[in-house]
Scaffold this motif. Sequence first.
Motif, PDB file in Angstrom:
ATOM      1  N   GLN A 159       2.449   1.500   3.451  1.00 54.86           N
ATOM      2  CA  GLN A 159       3.496   0.492   3.667  1.00 54.86           C
ATOM      3  C   GLN A 159       4.766   0.852   2.899  1.00 54.86           C
ATOM      4  O   GLN A 159       5.868   0.707   3.424  1.00 54.86           O
ATOM      5  CB  GLN A 159       3.002  -0.888   3.234  1.00 54.86           C
TER       6      GLN A 159
ATOM      7  N   THR B 230       0.858  -1.179   0.000  1.00 54.21           N
ATOM      8  CA  THR B 230       0.000   0.000   0.000  1.00 54.21           C
ATOM      9  C   THR B 230       0.896   1.233   0.000  1.00 54.21           C
ATOM     10  O   THR B 230       2.107   1.145   0.265  1.00 54.21           O
ATOM     11  CB  THR B 230      -0.903   0.049   1.252  1.00 54.21           C
ATOM     12  N   LYS B 231       0.313   2.377  -0.260  1.00 55.67           N
ATOM     13  CA  LYS B 231       1.065   3.637  -0.245  1.00 55.67           C
ATOM     14  C   LYS B 231       1.739   3.854   1.126  1.00 55.67           C
ATOM     15  O   LYS B 231       2.900   4.232   1.210  1.00 55.67           O
ATOM     16  CB  LYS B 231       0.119   4.793  -0.578  1.00 55.67           C
TER      17      LYS B 231
ATOM     18  N   ASP C  44       2.232  -0.227  10.098  1.00 54.88           N
ATOM     19  CA  ASP C  44       2.145  -0.475   8.653  1.00 54.88           C
ATOM     20  C   ASP C  44       3.266  -1.371   8.147  1.00 54.88           C
ATOM     21  O   ASP C  44       3.186  -1.885   7.035  1.00 54.88           O
ATOM     22  CB  ASP C  44       2.142   0.835   7.876  1.00 54.88           C
TER      23      ASP C  44
END
Length: 148
Positions: free
Chosen positions: A35, A32-33, A139
């Motif tokens: 992460q 994801t962005k 994250d």
Amino acid sequence: MFFSCNSSAQKNETKETFPVTKTDAEWKAQLTKEQYYILREAGTERPFSSPLNKNYEKGVYHCAACNTPLFKSEHKFDSGTGWPSFDRVIEGNVAFGTDTKIGYTRDEEHCATCGGHLGHVFNDGPKETTGKRHCINGDALKLVASKE
């Protein structure tokens, strides 16, 4: 005294090689962005923003990028800092480096398999165990729950 995990984003300038290596495009496609920002750009999530901070489900916390087991739930504790905290790592799966990006030296932690930034370790953890506080970005983790 309050110690945070906050930092400006650090890049791994030494270009270490790790068993799991991918291009930036491959990491961006997989993560994801948030992460990607944490794991690949060494960013820091806002305190108290991770659902894993107050999660005490039994299991093992793995690297969100490469699935390497990093921390056991029985070593998690509430540090009050707003980030998931552990008093020890799974030996051999977490690597350490030095971070001086914010004007003083901190011990940085990253995944020993993929090099993903996890957070920092401090010497203000539970005295009755290791005395360490591994302050980890939620994250950067995924919890693999026990089957019990």
